[in-house]
Scaffold this active site. Structure first.
Site, PDB file in Angstrom:
ATOM      1  CG  HIS B  53      39.952  42.581  38.153  1.00  0.00           C
ATOM      2  ND1 HIS B  53      39.912  42.162  36.838  1.00  0.00           N
ATOM      3  CD2 HIS B  53      41.270  42.608  38.504  1.00  0.00           C
ATOM      4  CE1 HIS B  53      41.150  41.950  36.409  1.00  0.00           C
ATOM      5  NE2 HIS B  53      41.987  42.200  37.391  1.00  0.00           N
ATOM      6  CD  GLU B  55      35.195  44.455  36.278  1.00  0.00           C
ATOM      7  OE1 GLU B  55      36.082  44.644  37.164  1.00  0.00           O
ATOM      8  OE2 GLU B  55      35.437  44.436  35.076  1.00  0.00           O
TER       9      GLU B  55
END
Lengths: 155, 155
Positions: B53, B55
């Site tokens: 992801h 992040e």
């Protein structure tokens, strides 16, 4: 020795490698069709990144091997109960089953603080089992922290 | 334009790169001392790994840059509310602050399904703010999924 114990032994061997590298000793393996397809241990300090827990590194290796982010038919064996990040990574990667050794009352998200896939309406649920070679998994951690404390008292 | 909006614009630019690569368009940047030290976007499909992801990839880049897993003094800007895995990665990496654009009612763990660092007695708490350029962040996602649906109807 059961099949679960055999694979947890392999995860424990990874945990011991972590201890030898002065990392908090947590090890993991991922098994598909009764074969180990990924082995990893905690590398937070070595890699200088708190994302690099044993579970995340094992998932990354397994997806590289299978060529698919969806780890269908796979079981993760890990010596310590996964934290929130790792429990989330397990949900995201759709593992079928997770077997862990020692409980983690401070950070564990598969039975201790929460059971991520059961407490929340996420899009994946998986089987789980705890306590497989639990005492051995726990004692590797206890010995590591005891040695750390003894060393810090000496200095 | 506020400083938060300026950095969210940079996260949005990353989200648009993800869309161009046929990835769910989520982008993130990490800021320290008012400077962007890491930029990343979702690469789940390209990398074949559900851990990747925006992040997590931003955190990995930031720790590589700072040489320290402890991201003290850092703010993460992300276009979509982080999932459990990413919220856990934020706690583990000790970011000071998280700013996100759109809420994620299905998977969000910083306000929607849960607020990870507030609902559980973990060892790190951080500031958080939602809704910064929220509509723009949301519309990038809506447009992506609308285009996907239109394409699948054609085929």
């Amino acid at each position: 020795m059961t099949s679960d114990e055999k694979f947890m032994k392999a995860a424990l061997a990874e945990a011991k490698k972590a201890a030898a590298e002065d990392e908090v000793p947590v090890g993991a393996v991922i098994v598909k069709d009764q074969k180990i397809i990924a082995r990893a241990h905690n590398k937070k300090e070595k890699n200088g990144c708190a994302v690099d827990h044993a579970e995340v590194l094992a998932i990354k290796k397994a997806t590289k091997k299978t060529g698919n982010w969806w780890l269908e038919g796979c079981t993760l064996y890990v010596t310590l109960e996964p934290c929130a990040m790792c429990a989330g990574a397990i949900v995201n990667s759709r593992l079928d089953r997770v077997v862990y050794g020692a409980k983690d009352p401070r950070f564990g998200f598969l039975g201790s603080l929460a059971t991520l896939d059961e407490d929340y309406p996420l899009n994946h649920k998986f089987q789980k089992q705890s306590g497989v070679l639990g005492e051995e998994c726990s004692s590797v951690l206890t010995a590591f922290f005891a040695a750390k404390r003894a060393k810090s008292k000496k200095n």
